[in-house]
Design an enzyme around this catalytic site. Structure first.
Site, PDB file in Angstrom:
ATOM      1  N   TYR A  53       0.974  -1.270  -0.050  1.00  0.00           N
ATOM      2  CA  TYR A  53      -0.049   0.105   0.046  1.00  0.00           C
ATOM      3  C   TYR A  53       0.851   1.469   0.125  1.00  0.00           C
ATOM      4  O   TYR A  53       0.497   2.336  -0.546  1.00  0.00           O
ATOM      5  CB  TYR A  53      -1.091  -0.118   1.283  1.00  0.00           C
ATOM      6  CG  TYR A  53      -2.034  -0.976   0.867  1.00  0.00           C
ATOM      7  CD1 TYR A  53      -3.096  -0.701  -0.135  1.00  0.00           C
ATOM      8  CD2 TYR A  53      -2.233  -2.501   1.540  1.00  0.00           C
ATOM      9  CE1 TYR A  53      -3.978  -1.667  -0.230  1.00  0.00           C
ATOM     10  CE2 TYR A  53      -3.049  -3.101   0.928  1.00  0.00           C
ATOM     11  CZ  TYR A  53      -3.995  -2.906   0.168  1.00  0.00           C
ATOM     12  OH  TYR A  53      -4.972  -3.785  -0.123  1.00  0.00           O
ATOM     13  N   GLN A  86     -15.445   2.121  -6.695  1.00  0.00           N
ATOM     14  CA  GLN A  86     -14.697   1.048  -5.987  1.00  0.00           C
ATOM     15  C   GLN A  86     -13.262   1.209  -5.935  1.00  0.00           C
ATOM     16  O   GLN A  86     -12.447   0.615  -5.210  1.00  0.00           O
ATOM     17  CB  GLN A  86     -15.015  -0.193  -6.739  1.00  0.00           C
ATOM     18  CG  GLN A  86     -16.293  -0.509  -7.047  1.00  0.00           C
ATOM     19  CD  GLN A  86     -16.583  -1.767  -8.043  1.00  0.00           C
ATOM     20  OE1 GLN A  86     -16.440  -2.791  -7.770  1.00  0.00           O
ATOM     21  NE2 GLN A  86     -17.001  -1.343  -9.228  1.00  0.00           N
ATOM     22  N   VAL A  88      -9.781   3.105  -4.988  1.00  0.00           N
ATOM     23  CA  VAL A  88      -9.198   3.526  -3.589  1.00  0.00           C
ATOM     24  C   VAL A  88      -8.272   4.897  -3.997  1.00  0.00           C
ATOM     25  O   VAL A  88      -7.424   5.368  -3.049  1.00  0.00           O
ATOM     26  CB  VAL A  88      -8.333   2.572  -2.945  1.00  0.00           C
ATOM     27  CG1 VAL A  88      -9.515   1.588  -2.460  1.00  0.00           C
ATOM     28  CG2 VAL A  88      -7.323   1.840  -3.808  1.00  0.00           C
ATOM     29  N   HIS A 104     -14.952   0.964  -1.157  1.00  0.00           N
ATOM     30  CA  HIS A 104     -13.886   0.043  -0.901  1.00  0.00           C
ATOM     31  C   HIS A 104     -12.707   0.813  -0.055  1.00  0.00           C
ATOM     32  O   HIS A 104     -11.547   0.273   0.012  1.00  0.00           O
ATOM     33  CB  HIS A 104     -13.234  -0.931  -1.948  1.00  0.00           C
ATOM     34  CG  HIS A 104     -14.455  -1.629  -2.625  1.00  0.00           C
ATOM     35  ND1 HIS A 104     -14.132  -2.238  -3.943  1.00  0.00           N
ATOM     36  CD2 HIS A 104     -15.361  -2.076  -2.312  1.00  0.00           C
ATOM     37  CE1 HIS A 104     -15.095  -3.084  -4.014  1.00  0.00           C
ATOM     38  NE2 HIS A 104     -16.102  -3.208  -3.057  1.00  0.00           N
ATOM     39  N   SER A 174     -15.495  -4.633 -14.027  1.00  0.00           N
ATOM     40  CA  SER A 174     -15.702  -6.110 -14.527  1.00  0.00           C
ATOM     41  C   SER A 174     -17.090  -6.511 -13.993  1.00  0.00           C
ATOM     42  O   SER A 174     -17.672  -7.525 -14.523  1.00  0.00           O
ATOM     43  CB  SER A 174     -14.666  -7.030 -14.176  1.00  0.00           C
ATOM     44  OG  SER A 174     -14.103  -7.064 -12.930  1.00  0.00           O
TER      45      SER A 174
HETATM   46  N1  APR Z   1     -11.991   2.696 -19.989  1.00  0.00           N
HETATM   47  C1  APR Z   1     -13.046   1.872 -19.219  1.00  0.00           C
HETATM   48  N2  APR Z   1     -12.819   0.929 -18.758  1.00  0.00           N
HETATM   49  C2  APR Z   1     -11.541   0.106 -18.858  1.00  0.00           C
HETATM   50  C3  APR Z   1     -10.369   0.568 -19.402  1.00  0.00           C
HETATM   51  C4  APR Z   1     -10.584   2.057 -19.869  1.00  0.00           C
HETATM   52  N3  APR Z   1      -9.531   2.609 -20.401  1.00  0.00           N
HETATM   53  N4  APR Z   1      -9.483  -0.359 -19.577  1.00  0.00           N
HETATM   54  C5  APR Z   1      -9.923  -1.295 -18.928  1.00  0.00           C
HETATM   55  N5  APR Z   1     -11.272  -1.132 -18.627  1.00  0.00           N
HETATM   56  C6  APR Z   1     -12.333  -1.991 -18.101  1.00  0.00           C
HETATM   57  C7  APR Z   1     -11.718  -3.795 -18.219  1.00  0.00           C
HETATM   58  O1  APR Z   1     -12.269  -3.963 -19.486  1.00  0.00           O
HETATM   59  C8  APR Z   1     -12.555  -4.388 -17.190  1.00  0.00           C
HETATM   60  O2  APR Z   1     -13.959  -4.438 -17.481  1.00  0.00           O
HETATM   61  O3  APR Z   1     -12.215  -2.034 -16.636  1.00  0.00           O
HETATM   62  C9  APR Z   1     -12.711  -3.011 -16.091  1.00  0.00           C
HETATM   63  C10 APR Z   1     -11.725  -3.442 -14.780  1.00  0.00           C
HETATM   64  O4  APR Z   1     -12.076  -4.662 -14.000  1.00  0.00           O
HETATM   65  P1  APR Z   1     -11.280  -5.032 -12.687  1.00  0.00           P
HETATM   66  O5  APR Z   1      -9.886  -5.176 -12.946  1.00  0.00           O
HETATM   67  O6  APR Z   1     -12.089  -6.326 -12.491  1.00  0.00           O
HETATM   68  O7  APR Z   1     -11.600  -3.989 -11.631  1.00  0.00           O
HETATM   69  P2  APR Z   1     -12.872  -3.715 -10.903  1.00  0.00           P
HETATM   70  O8  APR Z   1     -14.006  -3.968 -11.418  1.00  0.00           O
HETATM   71  O9  APR Z   1     -12.883  -2.167 -10.141  1.00  0.00           O
HETATM   72  O10 APR Z   1     -12.735  -4.582  -9.529  1.00  0.00           O
HETATM   73  C11 APR Z   1     -13.752  -4.391  -8.691  1.00  0.00           C
HETATM   74  O11 APR Z   1     -12.102  -5.943  -6.992  1.00  0.00           O
HETATM   75  O12 APR Z   1     -10.063  -6.487  -6.887  1.00  0.00           O
HETATM   76  C12 APR Z   1     -11.100  -5.857  -6.082  1.00  0.00           C
HETATM   77  O13 APR Z   1     -11.585  -4.091  -4.634  1.00  0.00           O
HETATM   78  C13 APR Z   1     -10.989  -4.472  -5.775  1.00  0.00           C
HETATM   79  O14 APR Z   1     -12.338  -2.535  -6.359  1.00  0.00           O
HETATM   80  C14 APR Z   1     -11.957  -3.653  -6.791  1.00  0.00           C
HETATM   81  C15 APR Z   1     -12.851  -4.624  -7.136  1.00  0.00           C
END
Ligand code: APR
Length: 233
Positions: A53, A86, A88, A104, A174
């Site tokens: 962190y 979500q 941080v 989060h 996602s």
């Molecule tokens: N613009 C918009 N979306 C994008 C871009 C972009 N430039 N680049 C990537 N993405 C999309 C990906 O296609 C994916 O669907 O962002 C999404 C990211 O998904 P994750 O990595 O799963 O992140 P998130 O959904 O925020 O995860 C949720 O999981 O790991 C924990 O606590 C953590 O808050 C997080 C939570």
């Protein structure tokens, strides 16, 4: 003013240079999630978690809000924008958004392991926490982050906001992590809902949601224009 409720995920900050979590090259590939984002990981190796962190806080000094963050802040002129993030990071606040709920937790705060009500905001340049840095009650400071297996205490205020949405948009998530993804199920019927994400997504769990298949910055620009013209998609 119409209420626009926005749920953001890691993709919102991708264009600022902050890695997303999942998929190839994602943060959880480099750092196993159970080691750095669970209470069990903290108990097993608090030094590793503290350093992880610290690195992420240091990165906040090196990145800037992107055009998407600024466009969302600009939408406040015409809409009552409420961001539920979500993420941080603090890029929404730095871009000028006023109403930001961190589901989060956030990197800039730390709290006591025992005295969780003792929350301190770190100055950006004092981003480093060390083992032995304690609250006045003598317990170790830990990240003010909701780890896996921990309660998402902000979900109830977030639900109240979503229930009032005239428009709802997800940006760069996602949608695999609950309870955040469950917010989509309580958007009022009849309120147009959108997902902005450049990738193909499986959205059949969320009937009626429209996919704007663009990056955050391009997608928000497009949505802003559509909503100002009272068009849906
Ligand atoms: N613009 C918009 N979306 C994008 C871009 C972009 N430039 N680049 C990537 N993405 C999309 C990906 O296609 C994916 O669907 O962002 C999404 C990211 O998904 P994750 O990595 O799963 O992140 P998130 O959904 O925020 O995860 C949720 O999981 O790991 C924990 O606590 C953590 O808050 C997080 C939570």
């Amino acid at each position: 003013m119409k209420k626009l409720v926005v749920l953001t995920g890691a993709g919102m900050s991708a264009e600022s240079g902050i890695k997303t979590f999942r998929g190839s090259g994602g943060l959880w590939e480099e750092y196993p999630v159970e080691m750095v984002a669970t209470p069990e990981g903290w108990n097993a190796n608090p030094e590793l978690v503290t350093q992880f962190y610290n690195k992420r806080r240091k990165q906040l000094l090196e990145v800037e809000p992107n055009a998407g963050h600024y466009e969302l802040a600009a939408m406040e002129k015409s809409f009552d924008v409420q961001i539920i993030t979500q993420n941080v990071d603090n890029l929404d606040e730095r871009a000028g958004s006023i109403k930001v709920l961190h589901l989060h937790g956030d990197l800039t705060n730390v709290r006591g392991v025992v005295h969780s009500e003792y929350i301190v905001e770190l100055k950006p340049e004092n981003y480093e926490v060390r083992l032995g840095d304690c609250t006045p009650f003598g317990d170790q400071l830990r990240p003010h982050i909701v780890w896996f297996h921990e309660l998402v205490t902000m979900i109830e205020p977030a639900m109240e906001l979503v229930k009032q949405a005239d428009y709802f948009v997800v940006i760069g998530s996602s949608l695999v992590v609950y309870p955040a993804a469950g917010l989509l199920h309580i958007v009022p019927g009849g309120s147009p809902s959108y997902v902005i994400d450049p990738e193909e997504l499986t959205l059949c769990r969320f009937p009626g949601i429209k996919h704007i298949k663009l990056s955050a910055s391009e997608g928000i620009r497009k949505l802003h224009k559509l909503l100002l013209e009272h068009k849906e998609l």
